[in-house]
Write an enzyme that holds these catalytic residues in place. Structure first.
Site, PDB file in Angstrom:
ATOM      1  N   LYS A  78       0.725  -1.055   0.042  1.00 50.62           N
ATOM      2  CA  LYS A  78      -0.035   0.188   0.005  1.00 50.62           C
ATOM      3  C   LYS A  78       1.047   1.459   0.059  1.00 50.62           C
ATOM      4  O   LYS A  78       1.906   1.174   0.578  1.00 50.62           O
ATOM      5  CB  LYS A  78      -1.208  -0.111   1.222  1.00 50.62           C
ATOM      6  CG  LYS A  78      -2.114   1.155   1.179  1.00 50.62           C
ATOM      7  CD  LYS A  78      -2.876   1.107   2.643  1.00 50.62           C
ATOM      8  CE  LYS A  78      -3.887   2.106   2.624  1.00 50.62           C
ATOM      9  NZ  LYS A  78      -4.708   2.115   3.763  1.00 50.62           N
ATOM     10  N   SER A 153      -9.792   1.876   2.979  1.00 46.88           N
ATOM     11  CA  SER A 153      -8.841   2.608   1.880  1.00 46.88           C
ATOM     12  C   SER A 153      -7.701   1.950   1.291  1.00 46.88           C
ATOM     13  O   SER A 153      -7.419   2.066   0.238  1.00 46.88           O
ATOM     14  CB  SER A 153      -8.116   3.601   2.681  1.00 46.88           C
ATOM     15  OG  SER A 153      -7.271   2.987   3.751  1.00 46.88           O
ATOM     16  N   SER A 177      -9.891  -0.197   7.120  1.00 40.59           N
ATOM     17  CA  SER A 177      -9.219  -0.068   5.613  1.00 40.59           C
ATOM     18  C   SER A 177      -8.674  -1.417   5.381  1.00 40.59           C
ATOM     19  O   SER A 177      -8.248  -1.541   4.203  1.00 40.59           O
ATOM     20  CB  SER A 177      -8.235   0.960   5.869  1.00 40.59           C
ATOM     21  OG  SER A 177      -9.288   2.251   5.801  1.00 40.59           O
TER      22      SER A 177
HETATM   23  N1  GLN Z   1     -13.219   4.696   6.200  1.00 35.82           N
HETATM   24  C1  GLN Z   1     -12.500   4.947   7.323  1.00 35.82           C
HETATM   25  C2  GLN Z   1     -11.828   6.365   7.210  1.00 35.82           C
HETATM   26  O1  GLN Z   1     -12.224   6.775   6.216  1.00 35.82           O
HETATM   27  C3  GLN Z   1     -11.292   4.145   7.801  1.00 35.82           C
HETATM   28  C4  GLN Z   1     -10.314   4.260   6.767  1.00 35.82           C
HETATM   29  C5  GLN Z   1      -9.003   3.394   7.396  1.00 35.82           C
HETATM   30  O2  GLN Z   1      -9.232   2.489   8.206  1.00 35.82           O
HETATM   31  N2  GLN Z   1      -7.831   3.957   7.136  1.00 35.82           N
HETATM   32  O3  GLN Z   1     -11.276   6.791   8.033  1.00 35.82           O
END
Ligand code: GLN
Length: 489
Positions: A78, A153, A177
């Site tokens: 990532k 994400s 995410s």
């Molecule tokens: N969807 C969540 C956010 O937008 C989680 C994102 C994540 O775990 N990085 O913060």
């Protein structure tokens, strides 16, 4: 050997026993990327040196040198994780020209174990999002249905892994995410206990919640990756000195004596019927494998989404203050620098460099941390967070592992939720509590919707109890109809 249908544990064994060379394996995945990634957009940057790195592993093998646990396994990483000499953007324009001079600890450990880095996977900007639609580098597609999001994400890692554009991938999870995109793409994704994996060299989003973990095809692959990346790191003071078990060797398929807790609050009417039926099937399967099913209650999870968005946005506003266009990253152009003041310099640079979701979070977080509001918002959320953790501690007295849905629905269509932030945030309803309490959590593919989209289940365990969680996953995987399922890309 059929590389497409093999887990990376099988690939590694074949490399080590010289049935296939690391170079052939790397070339196989690079050519899949070349063929399929125009459609999926799961990578932001490809590592031009991947083949050289694979050749170096082959040389070690031919010399009979000692090999790491992941010798010759090609990974997608990532773009939140710093990679020495390889562009690291965090999905943002503001880091579009950033090449780190060092490796994050996770990447350093993967490389030391023999991993070949194929490239950097796409993601929501600064990991803020649940659909990959906030990436500056374009949306990633779900390989099961290309008009659907891969989740986020870590959507690039999920999509690349599901379509086998990598043998293994790494994601990060602040509020879901790793687990949510793994669920949307039909792969195994593990968020370790907070403190298990070093955050050194990982672009900081919300430091009290962020953790990196594997997004892979099988539970065994996840266990093996964890053995490599977990463990104390002097460069991250929040890492724990807890011993790292040999997760993959300890895996067992028998659930005799295992108490599995069903979270009452997560079995709501909001669940779509097919998701509900997959969760129910997994409970039946667990019973057949010898587990005892109990009901547990976590009333404060009803406040988890607001708690999470206060804490995450506050910490993000502080962490993202470093992107000022002075030290590194994007800098706005000015006709005459001597005619503008510092505020104008920051405002233009940050206004151009950050996308709208990131700007929303920075403003929300700055507000929550400002004098007069700190106690009412950030502090209050931290207090409630502690109470939530206490409820988990209590619930884990009557169960070993909790089982729940990952999300209310399978993957949704691209464009469906991006203009409604609150609808987007509801993706995290079942995942954020795990982060708030610092617990390990994972998603495991267990079924499919009639549309063909994958549906998984979520498992959560007590602090540093990854082994129990992986054991339950390993047992359920052995009876899952979708183990290693491959989309037709
Ligand atoms: N969807 C969540 C956010 O937008 C989680 C994102 C994540 O775990 N990085 O913060």
């Amino acid at each position: 050997m059929d590389l497409l249908k093999s887990s990376f544990t099988e690939i590694k064994n074949a490399v080590v026993s010289k049935k296939v060379s690391a170079q052939e394996v790397t070339q196989f995945f690079l050519s899949r990327i070349q063929t399929h990634d125009k459609k999926l957009n799961s990578y932001i940057t490809i590592n031009e040196k991947a083949v050289d790195e694979a050749q170096a592993i082959d040389k070690k093998i031919s010399k009979g040198e000692e090999l790491g646990l992941l010798a010759g396994v090609p990974f997608g990483i990532k773009d939140m994780l710093c990679t020495k000499g390889l562009k690291t953007t965090a999905g943002s324009k503001i880091l579009s020209n950033f090449t780190p001079p060092y490796d994050s600890t996770v990447v350093e450990r993967l490389k030391a174990a023999g991993v070949v880095v194929l490239g950097k996977t796409n993601q929501d900007e600064f990991a803020m999002g649940s659909s990959n639609e906030t990436s500056f580098y374009g949306v990633t597609k779900n390989p099961w249905k290309t008009d659907c999001v891969p989740g986020g994400s870590s959507g690039g890692s999920a999509s690349a892994q599901a379509a086998r554009l990598a043998a293994g991938t790494i994601g990060t999870d602040t509020g879901g995410s790793i687990r949510q995109p793994a669920n949307f793409c039909g792969i195994v994704g593990v968020k370790p206990t907070y403190g298990r994996v070093s955050r050194y060299g990982i672009v900081a989003y919300a430091s009290s919640l962020d953790q990196a973990g594997p997004m892979v095809t099988t539970v065994e692959d996840a266990a093996l990756t964890l053995e490599v990346i977990c463990g104390q790191d002097p460069r991250d003071a929040t890492t724990s000195s807890q011993k790292v078990p040999q997760f993959s060797k300890n895996l067992k398929q028998n659930l005799q004596g295992m108490r599995i807790g069903l979270v009452k609050e997560f079995m709501t009417d909001a669940l779509d019927k097919e998701t509900q039926s997959v969760v129910e099937k997994s409970v039946e399967a667990a019973k057949k494998l010898g587990a005892k099913i109990v009901e547990v209650s976590l009333p404060l999870t009803s406040q988890a989404v607001p708690m999470y968005y206060l804490i995450a946005a506050s910490e993000a506003s502080s962490n993202l203050a470093r992107y000022d266009g002075v030290k590194y990253g994007h800098r706005a152009e000015f006709a005459d620098l001597s005619r503008i003041d510092l505020d104008q310099f920051y405002a233009k640079t940050r206004g151009e460099g950050f996308g709208s979701e990131v700007q929303r979070r920075i403003m929300l977080g700055t507000y929550c941390l400002s004098a007069g509001y700190y106690d009412a918002y950030y502090n209050k959320a931290c207090q409630v967070r502690r109470l939530l953790k206490n409820q988990y501690d209590e619930a884990f007295k009557s169960c070993d592992v909790m089982l729940s849905p990952v999300t209310t629905h399978p993957a949704f269509k691209i464009g469906d939720r991006i203009s409604d932030p609150l609808a987007m945030y509801m993706n995290d309803i079942f995942t954020v509590s795990t982060n708030l309490a610092g617990l390990p959590g994972m998603s495991l593919p267990f079924g499919q919707a009639s549309s063909g989209l994958p549906i998984g289940i979520q498992l959560t365990a007590g602090h540093f109890e990854e082994q129990k969680m992986l054991d339950v996953a390993y047992a359920l995987e052995s009876v899952s109809s979708v183990k290693g399922a491959l989309p037709n890309v």
